[in-house]
Write a protein that holds these residues in place. Structure first.
Motif, PDB file in Angstrom:
ATOM      1  N   HIS A 108      -2.357   3.392  -4.781  1.00 43.40           N
ATOM      2  CA  HIS A 108      -1.626   3.397  -3.408  1.00 43.40           C
ATOM      3  C   HIS A 108      -1.387   1.971  -3.153  1.00 43.40           C
ATOM      4  CE1 HIS A 108      -3.226   3.376   1.169  1.00 43.40           C
ATOM      5  NE2 HIS A 108      -1.789   3.142   1.105  1.00 43.40           N
ATOM      6  N   LEU A 109      -0.054   2.021  -2.821  1.00 41.92           N
ATOM      7  CA  LEU A 109       0.713   0.562  -2.776  1.00 41.92           C
ATOM      8  C   LEU A 109       0.822   0.272  -1.503  1.00 41.92           C
ATOM      9  CD1 LEU A 109       3.655   0.892  -5.383  1.00 41.92           C
ATOM     10  CD2 LEU A 109       1.179  -0.048  -5.841  1.00 41.92           C
ATOM     11  N   MET A 110      -0.008  -0.813  -1.065  1.00 39.37           N
ATOM     12  CA  MET A 110       0.117  -1.437   0.316  1.00 39.37           C
ATOM     13  C   MET A 110       0.801  -2.783   0.233  1.00 39.37           C
ATOM     14  SD  MET A 110      -3.820  -0.304   1.435  1.00 39.37           S
ATOM     15  CE  MET A 110      -4.468  -0.157  -0.023  1.00 39.37           C
ATOM     16  N   ILE A 111       2.141  -2.831  -0.193  1.00 42.44           N
ATOM     17  CA  ILE A 111       2.911  -3.840  -0.273  1.00 42.44           C
ATOM     18  C   ILE A 111       4.214  -3.666   0.140  1.00 42.44           C
ATOM     19  CG2 ILE A 111       1.578  -4.400  -2.441  1.00 42.44           C
ATOM     20  CD1 ILE A 111       3.575  -3.175  -4.155  1.00 42.44           C
ATOM     21  N   SER A 112       4.898  -4.818   0.424  1.00 41.99           N
ATOM     22  CA  SER A 112       6.041  -4.834   1.050  1.00 41.99           C
ATOM     23  C   SER A 112       6.972  -6.317   0.633  1.00 41.99           C
ATOM     24  CB  SER A 112       6.139  -4.618   2.704  1.00 41.99           C
ATOM     25  OG  SER A 112       7.328  -4.847   3.017  1.00 41.99           O
ATOM     26  N   PRO A 113       8.065  -6.084   0.083  1.00 41.39           N
ATOM     27  CA  PRO A 113       8.874  -4.636  -0.237  1.00 41.39           C
ATOM     28  C   PRO A 113       8.348  -4.020  -1.234  1.00 41.39           C
ATOM     29  CG  PRO A 113      10.224  -6.584  -1.027  1.00 41.39           C
ATOM     30  CD  PRO A 113       9.001  -7.163  -0.062  1.00 41.39           C
ATOM     31  N   VAL A 114       8.331  -2.547  -1.307  1.00 38.93           N
ATOM     32  CA  VAL A 114       7.512  -1.948  -2.261  1.00 38.93           C
ATOM     33  C   VAL A 114       8.388  -1.561  -3.598  1.00 38.93           C
ATOM     34  CG1 VAL A 114       7.864   0.260  -1.249  1.00 38.93           C
ATOM     35  CG2 VAL A 114       5.786  -0.147  -2.631  1.00 38.93           C
ATOM     36  N   ASP A 115       9.705  -1.537  -3.145  1.00 39.54           N
ATOM     37  CA  ASP A 115      10.635  -0.922  -4.523  1.00 39.54           C
ATOM     38  C   ASP A 115      10.539  -1.612  -5.561  1.00 39.54           C
ATOM     39  OD1 ASP A 115      11.148   1.020  -2.521  1.00 39.54           O
ATOM     40  OD2 ASP A 115      13.226   0.433  -2.360  1.00 39.54           O
ATOM     41  N   HIS A 116      10.383  -2.897  -5.591  1.00 37.15           N
ATOM     42  CA  HIS A 116      10.642  -3.877  -6.836  1.00 37.15           C
ATOM     43  C   HIS A 116       9.470  -3.582  -7.602  1.00 37.15           C
ATOM     44  CE1 HIS A 116      13.407  -6.081  -4.570  1.00 37.15           C
ATOM     45  NE2 HIS A 116      12.669  -6.344  -3.514  1.00 37.15           N
ATOM     46  N   PHE A 117       8.330  -2.974  -7.184  1.00 34.72           N
ATOM     47  CA  PHE A 117       6.999  -2.928  -7.962  1.00 34.72           C
ATOM     48  C   PHE A 117       6.951  -1.443  -8.702  1.00 34.72           C
ATOM     49  CE2 PHE A 117       6.460  -6.605  -5.234  1.00 34.72           C
ATOM     50  CZ  PHE A 117       6.012  -7.494  -6.207  1.00 34.72           C
TER      51      PHE A 117
END
Length: 219
Positions: free
Chosen positions: A68-77
């Motif tokens: 569960h990715l609670m990160i922004s911006p998310v696409d890079h990861f």
């Protein structure tokens, strides 16, 4: 159609000093998936782990990694977590400018794609992506910390999304995360959830209690 209940213990509540052992223990105790909460201290007010930890944990279990990715911006990861061993990658609509493109990238990486809705994010956010995804995660607390109380208003959202999924006729997992325990698990299941994320309720009491804790949640 609602599927059999699966339990995805959140390692956010595990003993980080022996995380590999904890993952093996919940695997042996009957966990169906392993839930990995990734927080960046920006999108949510906490900082947890990155792809290197996911990669280090991967040899400890064959169970699906529910990341569960609670990160922004998310696409890079996305690529990094896919390469680290994630099986399901779930993102928030607010974490990038183009949700559909993010979902496409997750699928192109050969992973199952999920979308997570915060308590104030309406089910309507799924209208034009539901048929593209494999999982919907309803946050029943505001993301960022474990041990919070279940927000009961999210039961209406779970019910609404259950209807959307059933109308579509595609086997999409409906997952609930936040304040899930022996008391709230049945409410979530009755509302339509078929995957329960639980951290505190799973890891309470140490490894000798994990199987019992998982059994209670499964109902």
């Amino acid at each position: 159609m609602q599927q059999p209940v699966r339990i995805s213990p959140s390692i956010l509540s595990a003993d980080f000093a022996k995380l590999g052992e904890e993952v093996r223990a919940i695997d042996e105790a009957g966990a169906d998936w392993i839930h990995v909460d990734v927080m960046d201290g920006h999108f949510v007010p906490n900082l947890t782990i990155g792809p290197a930890v996911v990669k280090a944990l991967r040899p400890h279990t064959a169970k699906p990694f529910d990341v569960h990715l609670m990160i922004s911006p998310v696409d890079h990861f996305l690529d990094a977590f896919a390469e680290a061993g994630a099986d399901i990658i779930t993102v928030h609509p607010e974490a990038g400018p183009h949700l559909h493109r993010t979902i496409q990238r997750i699928k192109a990486l050969g992973k199952r794609a999920g979308v997570s809705l915060n308590p104030a994010t309406p089910a309507k956010m799924l209208d034009y992506v539901l048929e593209e995804i494999d999982l919907v995660l309803v946050m029943s607390v505001n993301p960022g910390f474990g041990g919070q109380s279940f927000i009961s208003s999210q039961l209406r959202k779970i019910e609404a999304i259950r209807k959307q999924i059933d109308k579509l006729g595609k086997p999409i997992d409906l997952e609930v995360d936040g304040g899930v325990d022996a008391n709230t698990c049945r409410q979530a299941i009755d509302a339509g959830a078929d995957v329960l994320v639980a951290g505190t309720a799973t890891f309470r009491g140490g490894p000798e209690r994990y199987a019992e804790n998982i059994g209670i949640l499964r109902g």
